[in-house]
Write an enzyme that holds these catalytic residues in place. Structure first.
Site, PDB file in Angstrom:
ATOM      1  N   TYR A  22       4.249  -6.150  -3.558  1.00  0.00           N
ATOM      2  CA  TYR A  22       4.788  -4.905  -4.110  1.00  0.00           C
ATOM      3  C   TYR A  22       4.164  -3.753  -3.333  1.00  0.00           C
ATOM      4  O   TYR A  22       2.941  -3.590  -3.306  1.00  0.00           O
ATOM      5  CB  TYR A  22       4.462  -4.757  -5.595  1.00  0.00           C
ATOM      6  CG  TYR A  22       4.930  -3.430  -6.160  1.00  0.00           C
ATOM      7  CD1 TYR A  22       6.235  -3.265  -6.608  1.00  0.00           C
ATOM      8  CD2 TYR A  22       4.067  -2.336  -6.221  1.00  0.00           C
ATOM      9  CE1 TYR A  22       6.678  -2.043  -7.104  1.00  0.00           C
ATOM     10  CE2 TYR A  22       4.501  -1.116  -6.721  1.00  0.00           C
ATOM     11  CZ  TYR A  22       5.795  -0.969  -7.150  1.00  0.00           C
ATOM     12  OH  TYR A  22       6.229   0.241  -7.632  1.00  0.00           O
ATOM     13  N   ASP A  36      -1.916  -2.798   2.857  1.00  0.00           N
ATOM     14  CA  ASP A  36      -1.588  -1.957   1.709  1.00  0.00           C
ATOM     15  C   ASP A  36      -2.784  -2.010   0.769  1.00  0.00           C
ATOM     16  O   ASP A  36      -2.969  -2.964   0.019  1.00  0.00           O
ATOM     17  CB  ASP A  36      -0.322  -2.475   1.028  1.00  0.00           C
ATOM     18  CG  ASP A  36       0.052  -1.678  -0.217  1.00  0.00           C
ATOM     19  OD1 ASP A  36      -0.801  -0.925  -0.727  1.00  0.00           O
ATOM     20  OD2 ASP A  36       1.190  -1.816  -0.696  1.00  0.00           O
ATOM     21  N   LYS A  95      -2.821   5.961  -5.504  1.00  0.00           N
ATOM     22  CA  LYS A  95      -3.438   5.783  -6.818  1.00  0.00           C
ATOM     23  C   LYS A  95      -4.596   6.750  -7.060  1.00  0.00           C
ATOM     24  O   LYS A  95      -4.433   7.957  -7.004  1.00  0.00           O
ATOM     25  CB  LYS A  95      -3.880   4.315  -6.990  1.00  0.00           C
ATOM     26  CG  LYS A  95      -2.748   3.297  -6.878  1.00  0.00           C
ATOM     27  CD  LYS A  95      -1.785   3.354  -8.033  1.00  0.00           C
ATOM     28  CE  LYS A  95      -0.786   2.213  -7.989  1.00  0.00           C
ATOM     29  NZ  LYS A  95       0.218   2.283  -9.041  1.00  0.00           N
TER      30      LYS A  95
END
Length: 461
Positions: free
Chosen positions: A181, A262, A289
């Site tokens: 993801y 990532d 984030k």
């Protein structure tokens, strides 16, 4: 710091039960219906708010991951590591804004930085000092990041990183991994998404070097980059084996393919992310984030020769736009957080506490009469209702989804705020009180539903 938790050992009978009951038995389904009913009775105002929202937003939400059947709970305020619902219940926040809530909800250093930014004015439409400060902090902490550019989300960061690799190499294919993801339009779970960005993707098996190497060789001439999470977050905190990452690093180096880590979620797992922890340096890294201090944030960075294409002073440069890329709130909060709050030492301490907690929870799980385990690294972990070692999403085929849902509703009843998929994320304000509360809630879940499970086994004998 230890890596992924060892799979919980179960008997042959329990392993068989794990496989045969992955969809839930009649008794388990009935227990779930009862949990739904208690949930409805406890949250009438959330139901009313959801019904109002559904009139103007599809499904009553604008962020699918926060939806929860039969309806989502509405939150109205937060403080420290707690959130409070519109129905008046206060929960310990183990959802942690899906890892972005590292600082909790009211860190005084972050707050002061935001107040100062507020007092100085915003939407300035010019360069601000804080963007250089935050960029310098990031470049000093993450081994692969020599230069960096900001975006507004991890999704944007990954889109730009992929596009950078394609532009620099002149190739078009992008290797990703099953279960990966990388943002709202870069989802590679078990169910294909119809809104995946239109790159030419090659899907490889996670933690399977033989299968991955075969695909790398078959696509070598057209492959621009390999994009991988060193721990898959959305899939359930599935840790990439260091040897697997190193093999990819070696192959991409030898074949001039850009390797992108990532680390939108995993950058918090040490002072310099999992790349620092494993000693494996990619060509590019994507971030997001928590680094924005609680505000919208994303970043992509890497080797100077790759990032230099965005320098407007270079002939033939590539433009990179974004109205809020350097907004004063994100830049100020992010710089304050990295420099004063989430220091290298703080990162080490939090993730060590996370490893201890995950070990504690796995001891509880090991004594459960049903399959259960917690995977992850440091401050990020995920429960799985399976006894099989979890190395990829393929290993979750026999996970008991009903037990996982029962786990979710039981934790809510114990005033723990988890993700529906079983992910649990620590934040800096948490301490022994919060960890003990989680351990008690997990033990209560095992005790309550263990009796149900044992009764089913006895009925079948």
């Amino acid at each position: 710091m230890s890596g992924t938790a060892t799979a919980v050992t179960k008997s042959t009978q329990q392993t068989h039960q794990d496989k045969s009951d992955r969809a839930g038995s009649d008794a388990q389904n009935h227990a779930l219906e009862q949990a739904h009913e208690r949930y409805r009775n406890r949250n009438p105002l959330s139901l009313a708010q959801h019904q109002k929202a559904a009139k103007v937003m599809p499904g009553g939400n604008t962020r699918t991951v926060l939806f929860s059947d039969p309806f989502p709970i509405t939150l109205v305020c937060s403080q420290g590591c707690q959130v409070t619902s519109i129905d008046g219940d206060t929960y310990i926040d183990y959802l942690g804004e899906f890892t972005a809530g590292l600082y909790g909800h009211s860190d005084p250093v972050i707050r002061q930085a935001v107040v100062d930014a507020l007092d100085s004015g915003w939407v300035r439409g010019g360069h601000i000092p804080q963007e250089e400060t935050l960029a310098s902090l990031i470049c000093s902490r993450f081994p692969s990041v020599e230069m960096v550019r900001f975006t507004n989300s991890g999704t944007e960061a990954n889109l730009y990183a992929i596009s950078t690799a394609c532009a620099v190499t002149g190739r078009s294919k992008v290797m990703v991994f099953e279960g990966g993801y990388h943002g709202g339009v870069l989802m590679f779970g078990a169910t294909p998404s119809p809104i995946v960005a239109p790159y030419e993707f090659v899907r490889a098996p996670y933690n399977d070097w033989e299968g991955t190497e075969a695909l790398l060789r078959a696509n070598a001439d057209d492959l621009a980059c390999v994009l991988i999470e060193p721990m898959q977050g959305s899939a359930g905190c599935i840790v990439a084996e260091p040897a697997f990452l190193q093999a990819i690093r070696d192959w991409t180096t030898a074949n001039d393919v850009v390797l992108i880590f990532d680390e939108v979620m995993t950058s918090r797992l040490s002072g310099g992310g999992l790349q620092q922890l494993h000693g494996i340096t990619p060509d590019m890294t994507t971030l997001g984030k928590y680094i924005g201090g609680g505000f919208s944030f994303g970043a992509f960075g890497g080797r100077q020769d790759l990032m230099q294409i965005y320098d407007p002073l270079q002939p033939g440069y590539v433009a990179h736009a974004g109205t809020f890329n350097n907004n004063v709130f994100t830049m100020s909060a992010g710089a304050a957080g990295l420099s004063q709050v989430y220091t290298q030492e703080a990162a080490t301490a939090l993730n060590q506490r996370g490893d201890v907690l995950r070990t504690r929870l796995n001891r509880i799980a090991q004594n459960a009469p049903f399959p259960m385990q917690f995977t992850g690294i440091g401050s990020l972990m995920n429960v799985h209702m399976t006894s099989e070692p979890v190395r990829s999403i393929r290993d979750l085929t026999h996970s008991n989804a009903v037990l996982r849902d029962l786990f979710y509703f039981e934790l809510l009843e114990q005033n723990i705020w988890p993700t529906r998929r079983g992910m649990l994320n620590l934040s800096l304000p948490m301490g022994d009180t919060e960890f003990d509360a989680l351990a008690r809630a997990v033990q209560r879940f095992v005790d309550q539903y263990g009796r149900l499970f044992e009764g089913e086994l006895n009925a079948r004998k």
